[in-house]
Design an enzyme around this catalytic site. Structure first.
Site, PDB file in Angstrom:
ATOM      1  CG  ASP A  45      -1.844   7.690   1.223  1.00  0.00           C
ATOM      2  OD1 ASP A  45      -1.032   8.264   1.121  1.00  0.00           O
ATOM      3  OD2 ASP A  45      -2.839   7.855   0.575  1.00  0.00           O
ATOM      4  CG  ASP A  50      -1.910   1.213   1.415  1.00  0.00           C
ATOM      5  OD1 ASP A  50      -2.354   1.590   0.240  1.00  0.00           O
ATOM      6  OD2 ASP A  50      -2.048   1.417   2.406  1.00  0.00           O
TER       7      ASP A  50
END
Length: 261
Positions: free
Chosen positions: A37, A35
């Site tokens: 953020d 991922d």
């Protein structure tokens, strides 16, 4: 020509095409899917960019907020920033002010080895991710970025699109099912001759739960401690087949990576 290869070619009728392909197969890799953020970055790029707006966001923007339809909300934020004459460079500098998670640079430098393949699956946007990868010189070895397309038009406005529109997964947002993206990537790479000995998935949010459920026992999911994915897995431990390694800094991920090679 390599002697072994030439011998195989001369004996192709004897071996058969399928056997020949198997004997010449590429070595397996370890796939790491990240991922962006709160995983690569120690912060949220979409939240960060909103700080460029002076004061609270107007109701016309905030009413668009939805947990499963974040893109319409962010498109309105980018439109607002454009109307306030916030430039592309202002946005770039704002996004680059976010730091990497502790130990992430060292981890990514280690992942430059051929045995690893690194992809990013994120519900942020391609432009923000690309800026950070280039700034940290990670872009040269990232195999693929799966995120919402975003680009500046001739007037300097950042236009955001959906990665795809999906109605088959209630665990993810309407514009990005991370689990299906991961499975499709693995299948496409397999069709081109690349397979994986293990898959490591690294994330933090609720939408990282879907790909975590699709991992096998030999794989590993890394939920960041104190974030939604970690809590979700703790509540549903029997549903996750993969090994679970909670982490606070990327040094924990590095330890797992180095012990697996």
């Amino acid at each position: 020509m390599n002697t072994f290869v030439s011998q195989l070619l001369r004996g192709s009728k004897q071996y058969g095409v399928s056997t020949l392909r198997h004997m010449m197969a590429k070595p397996q890799k370890i796939l790491l899917a990240f991922d962006f953020d709160h995983t690569i970055l120690d912060g949220n790029s979409d939240v960060q960019v909103q700080k460029l707006h002076n004061g609270p966001l107007p109701d016309a923007v905030t009413k668009l907020y939805s947990g499963r339809d974040w893109n319409h909300y962010m498109a309105a934020v980018f439109d607002l920033l454009h109307r306030q004459n916030i430039s592309a460079e202002d946005i770039r500098q704002n996004i680059l002010s976010l730091s990497l998670v502790s130990g992430m640079k060292e981890l990514f430098d280690h992942l430059r080895q051929d045995i690893f393949e690194v992809i990013i699956i994120s519900d942020a946007n391609y432009q923000f991710i690309d800026w950070h990868l280039r700034e940290n010189q990670f872009d040269e070895f990232i195999a693929q970025i799966y995120s919402n397309p975003a680009k500046f038009d001739e007037n300097g406005k950042l236009n955001l699109e959906f990665y795809h529109r999906q109605n088959w997964c209630d665990l993810c947002s309407k514009n990005l099912c991370k689990g299906s993206v991961l499975e499709k990537h693995v299948a496409q790479r397999k069709s081109s001759g690349t397979s994986y000995s293990r898959i490591f998935y690294i994330g933090d949010g609720n939408n990282d739960y879907c790909p975590s459920l699709r991992l096998a026992e030999k794989d590993c999911v890394f939920p960041r401690i104190g974030y939604a994915l970690h809590r979700r897995i703790q509540e549903n431990t029997s549903k996750v087949k993969a090994q679970v390694v909670p982490w606070k800094t990327a040094s924990t991920i590095m330890e797992a990576v180095t012990s697996s090679t």
